[in-house]
Design a protein around this motif. Structure first.
Motif, mmCIF file in Angstrom:
data_model
loop_
_atom_site.group_PDB
_atom_site.id
_atom_site.type_symbol
_atom_site.label_atom_id
_atom_site.label_comp_id
_atom_site.label_asym_id
_atom_site.label_seq_id
_atom_site.Cartn_x
_atom_site.Cartn_y
_atom_site.Cartn_z
ATOM 1 N N ILE A 156 14.502 -4.607 5.758
ATOM 2 C CA ILE A 156 15.061 -5.645 4.883
ATOM 3 C C ILE A 156 16.507 -5.246 4.590
ATOM 4 O O ILE A 156 16.757 -4.324 3.813
ATOM 5 C CB ILE A 156 14.239 -5.767 3.580
ATOM 6 C CG1 ILE A 156 12.760 -6.010 3.910
ATOM 7 C CG2 ILE A 156 14.799 -6.883 2.696
ATOM 8 C CD1 ILE A 156 11.832 -5.878 2.714
ATOM 9 N N ASP A 193 9.345 -3.373 9.096
ATOM 10 C CA ASP A 193 10.179 -4.501 8.667
ATOM 11 C C ASP A 193 11.421 -4.016 7.932
ATOM 12 O O ASP A 193 11.344 -3.596 6.779
ATOM 13 C CB ASP A 193 9.380 -5.431 7.733
ATOM 14 C CG ASP A 193 8.265 -6.163 8.465
ATOM 15 O OD1 ASP A 193 8.547 -6.711 9.542
ATOM 16 O OD2 ASP A 193 7.128 -6.186 7.970
ATOM 17 N N ALA A 250 7.733 -1.585 5.120
ATOM 18 C CA ALA A 250 8.946 -2.381 4.855
ATOM 19 C C ALA A 250 9.928 -1.509 4.069
ATOM 20 O O ALA A 250 9.553 -0.910 3.057
ATOM 21 C CB ALA A 250 8.603 -3.641 4.068
ATOM 22 N N PHE A 268 7.614 -8.886 -0.451
ATOM 23 C CA PHE A 268 8.521 -7.760 -0.191
ATOM 24 C C PHE A 268 9.876 -8.001 -0.864
ATOM 25 O O PHE A 268 10.447 -7.108 -1.473
ATOM 26 C CB PHE A 268 8.770 -7.563 1.313
ATOM 27 C CG PHE A 268 7.534 -7.266 2.138
ATOM 28 C CD1 PHE A 268 6.329 -6.925 1.549
ATOM 29 C CD2 PHE A 268 7.589 -7.324 3.529
ATOM 30 C CE1 PHE A 268 5.202 -6.645 2.320
ATOM 31 C CE2 PHE A 268 6.468 -7.045 4.301
ATOM 32 C CZ PHE A 268 5.269 -6.711 3.698
ATOM 33 N N THR A 302 2.176 -2.787 7.915
ATOM 34 C CA THR A 302 3.616 -2.576 8.075
ATOM 35 C C THR A 302 4.182 -1.582 7.086
ATOM 36 O O THR A 302 3.576 -1.287 6.051
ATOM 37 C CB THR A 302 4.389 -3.913 7.969
ATOM 38 O OG1 THR A 302 5.681 -3.749 8.561
ATOM 39 C CG2 THR A 302 4.564 -4.363 6.528
ATOM 40 N N HIS A 338 6.099 -11.807 3.371
ATOM 41 C CA HIS A 338 7.481 -11.351 3.254
ATOM 42 C C HIS A 338 8.114 -11.697 1.900
ATOM 43 O O HIS A 338 8.993 -10.972 1.431
ATOM 44 C CB HIS A 338 8.325 -11.909 4.408
ATOM 45 C CG HIS A 338 7.983 -11.289 5.737
ATOM 46 N ND1 HIS A 338 8.662 -11.567 6.895
ATOM 47 C CD2 HIS A 338 7.020 -10.392 6.082
ATOM 48 C CE1 HIS A 338 8.136 -10.869 7.897
ATOM 49 N NE2 HIS A 338 7.132 -10.159 7.426
ATOM 50 N N GLY A 343 11.311 -7.991 11.901
ATOM 51 C CA GLY A 343 10.544 -6.770 12.142
ATOM 52 C C GLY A 343 9.923 -6.762 13.508
ATOM 53 O O GLY A 343 10.096 -7.691 14.288
#
Length: 283
Positions: free
Chosen positions: A118, A116, A228, A271, A226, A268, A158
């Motif tokens: 960002i 993912d 991130a 995150f 994942t 999310h 993602g």
């Protein structure tokens, strides 16, 4: 279950996504596999799209014998959570029961690895000065968000790590495919866009999270994990001005203010909270 683990919630959502199937209800005190529960009778489900055996999916257990807790050929079956248990040749979700067995919408038995990216910038006024939040007085971050076509929720753009692919490449590829729709840009533009993205993604980035994702697609035998990473366009001169278009899995895409009140897909929000903390920004 890892000792510090927070109980998964979205992984026990009553109706399995993309189907009319209801999960077997799992109360909080019965999530952990160590809790004896003879009455547990989960529904078995693997989506037809997975059973058609596309390249991204495993065959059924029985027709092949995957090697769990290791890199099996090109497929990484290791978990960020440490070694997971198997039962009757099938892996067990390290965060416990979900009310559903099989793979659901997920291709791999055991961990399904995603990445993912960002991508953030500072929110600025017409003169280019950072804007601060009226209550927290902290500068406001914005991130590239996509609206998922499958569930209509906003998310970080993602996607799945291809077998044998470096995660750093997945991060850049997914951002390009999902957010910038580099697939549908005239070739004259594509080179410029590619150059800007490559520059941003060459920076080390801030590793935000690595581990299990509380995702509504998870089952007892297949789950999302994942990596991130936050790539921040601090000066606003790399991706901040790029024309955003929705890509293959995305319905809409836009720069969105990072704020705790904005509802997001899976975990999310967590995150983004970590990113805001790291960048000393408003949350």
């Amino acid at each position: 279950m890892p000792p510090s683990a927070v109980l998964h919630v979205k992984s026990r959502c009553p109706q399995y996504p993309g189907s009319k199937l209801k999960r077997f209800p799992v109360p909080d005190d019965k999530v952990d596999w160590s809790q004896n529960w003879p009455q547990y009778n989960p529904v078995s489900y693997t989506d037809p799209s997975v059973l058609k055996a596309p390249a991204w999916a495993d065959p059924d257990i029985g027709s092949f014998s995957p090697k769990f807790n290791t890199v099996d050929g090109a497929v990484d079956r290791t978990s960020f959570e440490g070694n997971y248990k198997t039962e009757n040749g099938k892996p067990l979700n390290p965060h416990g029961r979900t009310g559903l067995t099989g793979r659901g919408l997920l291709g791999r038995w055991g961990p399904n690895h995603a990445a993912d990216p960002i991508v953030t910038r500072w929110k600025v006024d017409a003169k280019g000065a950072k804007m601060h939040h009226s209550v927290s007085k902290r500068p406001i971050l914005q991130f590239v968000s996509i609206k998922r076509k499958d569930c209509g929720e906003w998310a970080i753009p993602g996607g799945m790590v291809d077998p044998g692919e470096q995660v750093s490449l997945t991060l850049q590829r997914e951002f390009s495919e999902e957010a910038l729709n580099s697939l549908g840009v005239p070739s004259s533009e594509r080179a410029k866009i590619h150059e800007r993205i490559t520059k941003l993604f060459k920076s080390p980035g801030f590793p935000v999270f690595k581990g299990y994702v509380d995702d509504p697609r998870n089952t007892d035998n297949a789950w999302m994990e994942t990596v991130a990473v936050n790539f921040h366009d601090d000066l606003g001169n790399s991706v901040s001005g790029l024309p955003l278009q929705a890509g293959d899995d995305a319905g809409q895409v836009q720069w969105v203010d990072v704020d705790s009140s904005f509802p997001l897909y899976a975990n999310h929000s967590h995150f983004l909270e970590l990113v805001a903390k790291e960048r000393k920004a408003h949350w």
